[in-house]
Design a protein around this motif. Structure first.
Motif, PDB file in Angstrom:
ATOM      1  N   VAL A 423      32.736  46.707  31.153  1.00  0.00           N
ATOM      2  CA  VAL A 423      32.282  47.922  31.844  1.00  0.00           C
ATOM      3  C   VAL A 423      31.462  47.389  33.168  1.00  0.00           C
ATOM      4  CG1 VAL A 423      31.807  49.158  29.632  1.00  0.00           C
ATOM      5  CG2 VAL A 423      30.020  47.840  30.842  1.00  0.00           C
ATOM      6  N   GLU A 424      31.545  48.218  34.217  1.00  0.00           N
ATOM      7  CA  GLU A 424      30.856  47.766  35.612  1.00  0.00           C
ATOM      8  C   GLU A 424      29.499  48.639  35.319  1.00  0.00           C
ATOM      9  OE1 GLU A 424      31.284  48.352  40.196  1.00  0.00           O
ATOM     10  OE2 GLU A 424      33.121  48.706  38.815  1.00  0.00           O
ATOM     11  N   ILE A 425      28.655  47.808  35.261  1.00  0.00           N
ATOM     12  CA  ILE A 425      27.288  48.508  35.239  1.00  0.00           C
ATOM     13  C   ILE A 425      26.600  48.179  36.709  1.00  0.00           C
ATOM     14  CG2 ILE A 425      24.896  48.150  34.403  1.00  0.00           C
ATOM     15  CD1 ILE A 425      26.731  48.814  32.236  1.00  0.00           C
ATOM     16  N   VAL A 440      37.411  42.668  35.554  1.00  0.00           N
ATOM     17  CA  VAL A 440      36.364  41.800  34.963  1.00  0.00           C
ATOM     18  C   VAL A 440      35.100  42.955  34.968  1.00  0.00           C
ATOM     19  CG1 VAL A 440      34.536  40.176  35.445  1.00  0.00           C
ATOM     20  CG2 VAL A 440      36.930  39.600  36.005  1.00  0.00           C
ATOM     21  N   GLY A 441      34.404  42.683  34.055  1.00  0.00           N
ATOM     22  CA  GLY A 441      33.176  43.661  33.867  1.00  0.00           C
ATOM     23  C   GLY A 441      32.153  42.740  32.799  1.00  0.00           C
ATOM     24  N   GLU A 442      31.300  43.651  32.319  1.00  0.00           N
ATOM     25  CA  GLU A 442      30.161  42.884  31.248  1.00  0.00           C
ATOM     26  C   GLU A 442      30.806  43.486  30.103  1.00  0.00           C
ATOM     27  OE1 GLU A 442      25.623  43.123  29.919  1.00  0.00           O
ATOM     28  OE2 GLU A 442      26.151  43.998  31.847  1.00  0.00           O
ATOM     29  N   ARG A 481      37.358  39.964  30.596  1.00  0.00           N
ATOM     30  CA  ARG A 481      38.432  41.020  31.019  1.00  0.00           C
ATOM     31  C   ARG A 481      39.295  41.008  29.754  1.00  0.00           C
ATOM     32  NH1 ARG A 481      38.721  36.995  34.570  1.00  0.00           N
ATOM     33  NH2 ARG A 481      40.321  35.515  34.272  1.00  0.00           N
ATOM     34  N   PHE A 482      40.233  41.807  29.637  1.00  0.00           N
ATOM     35  CA  PHE A 482      41.094  41.991  28.649  1.00  0.00           C
ATOM     36  C   PHE A 482      42.728  42.103  29.214  1.00  0.00           C
ATOM     37  CE2 PHE A 482      37.745  43.885  26.253  1.00  0.00           C
ATOM     38  CZ  PHE A 482      37.859  43.233  25.005  1.00  0.00           C
ATOM     39  N   LEU A 623      37.406  37.086  39.567  1.00  0.00           N
ATOM     40  CA  LEU A 623      37.543  35.886  38.561  1.00  0.00           C
ATOM     41  C   LEU A 623      36.272  35.250  38.035  1.00  0.00           C
ATOM     42  CD1 LEU A 623      40.643  34.281  40.111  1.00  0.00           C
ATOM     43  CD2 LEU A 623      40.838  36.074  38.304  1.00  0.00           C
ATOM     44  N   GLY A 624      35.296  35.568  38.907  1.00  0.00           N
ATOM     45  CA  GLY A 624      33.924  34.900  38.739  1.00  0.00           C
ATOM     46  C   GLY A 624      33.875  33.501  39.190  1.00  0.00           C
TER      47      GLY A 624
END
Length: 666
Positions: A423-425, A440-442, A481-482, A623-624
């Motif tokens: 998720v994006e927080i 990408v998310g938490e 990420r999935f 990608l971090g």
């Protein structure tokens, strides 16, 4: 029994085909105690635990003569089993010992919400006390290597009523730590000494010490003398490394641990009667749950590799022999153990060495590099897969299938019975959106294995987020990420833990220590990649005006003052200016990038001239942290091979860029 397991599944759809009825609340035992009793009733005479003193006990039939003599002498003179080179515990004996321990604790005043702290290395008695304390009340296993001051803080936060600890044995400082703090715990009623003698309370000794063996002799072993706990009761507090104020204690219910153990068993290739090697410490959730209560529920056998586990005498040197002789089916370890196995294999230089009984090797607690994984599989012929988990999930969240079809580095598929999303927080800690495939998310987690929260409510602030399915998910602080097949890839961490050889280190502990020095203005601790430990703590500081302190002097200060040995920084860097965000917070990603740059430069410079390569480490939103190594175009194939070989063992991802092509190394 399922027809497929982690050696056969390939996608999340395959996981979805598994029959998960056995891990529902209705089908699981009502408590950890009930799980142990059911296994004991099913196979009372089967071996539940095999214990070896150290790596020299390569077989139950090949015990060194000197160890036999020492054990007999100590048993004769002191009546204790701590020097026993080899022990076996049947399921019936295990159930009896847990029952006696629970009954003894209840008589000492441990009721359902009371806490028993446990400071023990790996002995069979550690499992007796862990599960006995969880049955009578709440168990609080504590890392014996922690400084006495930190152990005291954990016990104060837990409101410990009884302490169980290893007695005064040669080579252990646990008892010295106990003596230093026991009279400073206000509600502590008794200390139980394992392999030690009773010491009555007096003016100098406020809290009485009771002998564990003497205590158990007074208790009946067949049944509990009080009402059994239920699935919703809290069974344990696990210390996860605090952030601010009080230590961070994760609460587990019986249902949490039973579910996670059942989930792992559901996809494990291990059968009843198989042997699982346990070398990780029992105060860690892996050895307590996944390879603790899990094998017991599966009626498998635990091979407990001595008090110090993988760190014990000759355990690593003889690990291959131990696995072979004791017919081990599954081993879980940190990446450094698998690197050590390869080192020992090279020393042996044996042709056609095989481990026919070993079905699977699993790596966890620290990132596993793809190069190390591939080399291990190639050299041993054993399937080595990576898992992802946390104390908050009771142990395991995901496992990589053996026949994986992931397209990039991944920690595998989510285990059955869990819900995991990315998720994006927002900066206000509010949900913005649930991420799609490739975003990408938490990472957030939900399920019966996910804990109900931390003991201190201050640590629960903004911990949960509710998604579209109206289920509350726990925020892990990890980024990921999935892909389209359901494989989870990690993309860094929001939370700032430094993971050294599977040991979680809170950087704030390091920073707070540094800030005690009068000439330190700002301090930031970050991880430095390491082939052995995964990560090492490194400290950055800025000095106060007119300070003359040097890095060497600060290092000496940190070595003396840091309250936890593993948290002592390996490097101290004094910098002119600390990187800050727009709102004035220290921007640690820049420092992390600097450490990766330093490591890569240091390694590649061993094989190439500095003018022949360039290292670029940047933050990529998707990608971090992104690492690119730019290389000259000469001898591409040979250069690529050399660089990859030089970076074997490091977990970070990188790309090799040549003048005309790009090679991805994961």
């Amino acid at each position: 029994m399922n027809q497929i397991d982690i050696t056969g599944v390939r996608t999340s759809d395959d996981i979805g085909l598994l029959d998960t009825s056995s891990i529902t609340e209705q089908k699981l035992p009502n408590s950890l105690y009930r799980a142990i009793k059911e296994s004991a009733q099913y196979c009372p005479n089967q071996i539940a635990i095999k214990y070896i003193l150290d790596g020299d006990v390569i077989s139950q039939d090949k015990i060194p003569f000197a160890k036999k003599v020492l054990h007999k002498a100590i048993k004769l003179l002191k009546g204790q089993e701590y020097a026993a080179p080899y022990r076996e515990v049947t399921y019936s004996q295990l159930a009896n010992k847990v029952t006696q321990t629970a009954n003894a604790l209840r008589k000492l005043g441990i009721n359902r919400k009371d806490v028993t702290s446990i400071i023990m290395p790996n002995f069979p008695e550690t499992y007796y006390t862990l599960w006995g304390a969880s049955t009578a009340g709440i168990a609080n296993p504590i890392n014996p290597l922690l400084d006495a001051s930190i152990i005291k803080e954990i016990m104060l936060s837990s409101n410990t009523k009884v302490l169980i600890a290893l007695g005064p044995l040669p080579g252990s400082d646990i008892w010295q730590k106990v003596l230093a703090i026991k009279d400073e715990i206000p509600n502590l009623k008794a200390v139980i000494s394992v392999f030690g003698k009773s010491i009555p309370a007096d003016k100098q000794n406020k809290v009485p010490v009771l002998s564990f063996s003497d205590l158990l002799k007074q208790e009946q072993a067949e049944e509990l003398e009080f009402e059994e706990p239920n699935q919703r009761d809290i069974c344990a507090y696990f210390h996860t490394g605090g952030t601010t104020g009080l230590p961070k204690l994760a609460q587990h219910t019986h249902l949490n641990q039973l579910t996670n153990a059942g989930q792992v068993n559901l996809i494990s290739p291990v059968s009843p009667g198989d042997t699982i090697f346990v070398g990780l410490p029992i105060f860690h959730v892996n050895a307590a749950v996944a390879t603790g209560i899990g094998p017991i529920m599966n009626t498998s056998t635990i091979l407990l590799a001595g008090p110090a586990g993988y760190r014990g005498k000759n355990v690593m040197a003889n690990l291959l022999t131990l696995i072979k002789n004791y017919k081990v089916s599954l081993i879980m370890a940190v990446p450094t153990v698998y690197a050590g196995i390869l080192t020992e294999l090279e020393k042996r230089n044996e042709e056609n060495f095989s481990l026919p009984d070993l079905k699977l090797a699993i790596s966890g607690a620290a990132p596993l590099s793809s190069e190390l994984q591939n080399k291990f599989i190639r050299e041993t012929g054993i399937n080595l897969i990576e898992g992802y988990g946390s104390t908050e999930s009771s142990s395991v969240c995901s496992l990589m299938p053996v026949r994986s079809i992931n397209e990039e580095a991944s920690v595998g598929l989510i285990i059955p019975g869990m819900k995991v999303a990315t998720v994006e927080i927002g900066s206000d800690d509010q949900l913005i959106k649930q991420c799609g495939v490739g975003e990408v998310g938490e990472i957030v987690i939900a399920g019966n294995n996910v804990f109900p929260g931390y003991l201190d409510e201050a640590h629960n602030k903004n911990l949960w987020v509710t998604l579209e399915d109206n289920i509350s998910y726990v925020r892990t602080g990890d980024l990921g990420r999935f892909d389209k097949h359901g494989y989870l890839s990690l993309a860094g961490r929001k939370k700032e833990l430094i993971i050294r050889g599977g040991h979680n280190i809170d950087p704030k502990m390091i920073e707070d220590t540094a800030m005690k020095h009068p000439e330190v203005q700002l301090a930031a601790a970050v991880p430095r990649p390491d082939t052995y430990s995964g990560e090492l703590p490194v400290l950055y500081v800025t000095k106060t005006p007119n300070s003359t302190i040097t890095s060497e002097e600060l290092m000496v200060f940190m070595q003396k003052q840091t309250p936890e040995r593993a948290a002592t920084p390996k490097l101290v860097n004094i910098i002119e200016e600390m990187p800050l965000t727009a709102v004035g917070k220290i921007y640690k990603p820049e420092l992390v990038c600097a450490q990766i740059t330093s490591v890569v430069t240091q390694e590649v410079a061993k094989i190439l001239d500095k003018e022949d390569f360039k290292v670029l480490v940047t933050i990529d939103k998707k990608l971090g942290i992104k690492t690119i190594i730019e290389l000259s175009d000469e001898k591409q194939e040979e250069t690529e091979r050399q660089v990859k070989q030089q970076l074997v063992g490091y977990a970070f991802k990188y790309q090799l860029h040549f003048m005309s092509t790009t090679t991805q190394a994961v």
